[in-house]
Design a protein around this motif. Sequence first.
Motif, short mmCIF file in Angstrom:
data_model
loop_
_atom_site.label_atom_id
_atom_site.label_comp_id
_atom_site.label_asym_id
_atom_site.label_seq_id
_atom_site.Cartn_x
_atom_site.Cartn_y
_atom_site.Cartn_z
N TYR A 183 36.08 25.01 55.06
CA TYR A 183 36.81 25.29 53.81
C TYR A 183 38.28 25.67 54.05
O TYR A 183 39.18 25.16 53.39
N VAL A 217 40.32 23.04 51.54
CA VAL A 217 40.38 23.16 50.08
C VAL A 217 41.84 23.34 49.66
O VAL A 217 42.54 24.22 50.17
N TYR A 266 35.30 22.44 47.43
CA TYR A 266 35.23 21.62 48.64
C TYR A 266 34.28 20.43 48.42
O TYR A 266 34.63 19.28 48.66
#
Length: 503
Positions: A308, A312, A271
């Motif tokens: 996240y 991601v 990330y």
Amino acid sequence: MSYTSALFTSARYHTSREARDPNYRVLTPATINKSVLEAQYAVRGAIPLRAEELREKLESKGKDAGLPFEEIVSCNIGNPQQLDQKPLTFLRQISALTEYPDLISHPLSKDIFPSDALERARSLLEEIGSTGAYSHSMGVPSIRKRVANFIADRDGHAADPSKIYLTAGASAGVSNLLQLLISSPLDGVLIPIPQYPLYTAALALNAARPVPYFLNESAEWGLDIADVEKNIDKARHEGTNVKAMVVINPGNPTGNCLSLENMEDIVRVCYEHGLVLMADEVYQDNIYHPNRPFTSFKKVLKGMGAPYADNVELVSFHSISKGQTGECGRRGGYFEICNFSPEAEEQVYKLASIQLCPSLGGQIGVDVLVAPPQEGDPSYAQWREEKDGIARTLKHRSEVLVEAFRELEGVSCNEAEGAMYLFPTISLPPKAIAAAKAAGQSPDAFYSLRLLEATGICVVPGSGFGQQPGTWHFRTTFLAPGTEDYVRRLKKFHEEFMQEHKE
Ligand SMILES: Cc1ncc(COP(=O)(O)O)c(C=O)c1O
């Protein structure tokens, strides 16, 4: 000079006189794609090639071959059925019935095939049509739905069939994703060291830069995230555009399972540094240690929540080649993408469609992998017994080998927590290192070749996977039957080798 005249005057283009020369060849090391020339793949490299020569010699001459062994033990590659692992019956039944549909309605089939296999083959054929026809480029829609259900059951988070691609094994998916990712020779991808050489080979083919991060042998092959970040910074400082991080979990060649803490750190790093996370999870069903169960990166990512979970970019790979299925020759696998932009998804789809579709045999293998017989089904008991039997055998063989390695002078070896490999360290005496140098080989290749010539056991030197400088390893699978015999031969060789190279 115009583009066309530059082409015609280029030294790489032959003249008609040269072309009439019967010895003239278009394809030579000077003209072949440099990236192909540079790609290396140790698992099928020089030592396995030598093993093939010895195998042929044994086959043609038997005892007259003059070799100190009667058979080659192929421990160089995770190819379970080459080493007598029995295929799972249910998969082969479905495969036979879908390949030859007349069998489904044959009056004798009721005596040969269980009713759930006949029913499953019938419904698969309704969904697929013929196994000889192209399917949707992403794979048969109903099989992708079952893959999505499997992922959702495994992780406790929804999976979307429109983000799932069936592939010809995990390798095809990895190659496609790397091709999509690499847009310049300055692009780099973080890869673990040691690593499965598919990654260095695929990066070489795409003329991209491998950016290594080291797994720590003394911490059960876990990773030090600060070291990973240091390597990202160093690579960026040197002008590499680091775009992705490959993680192999459970590990090949290391046989480890990453801790949850390591996995969360990896997600954070991806990330923070803007990296695509490529999670190679083909060994998710080869787990031996109750304290280190398999957890998927999808589960970890989704469990971490904002920022996240939805940001991601993750691609995770699975395969029918490993686990207890071991159907590597059938070429089946899938990948799931998460958080890709719609534009990137469009290009993933285009790449898949250029290859038309993965083989239908492989897709059917994936279907059985993700939707096996359930408790109460006629095939369940046999399927369970076969699967558990294979898992037990592999665990037992890994333990016998680890114990034997640990008894050898100068050898240390971590336990296998997962996958199908051990990667012992060998501390070689200076005399052996000098002998290797004189032979123009790395010390671990020298040891592995001598092992092959003396015992017929074929392993892969650690240098084929990468290792901490100054350390030497070899990778062996623990798939071969006759582990006790393997141990006896290896022990005898090792003692003699160490004796020979004593100062
Ligand atoms: C870590 C890893 N990824 C991918 C593969 C390739 O698997 P497949 O046969 O599905 O292409 C292998 C094969 O050994 C492997 O070890």
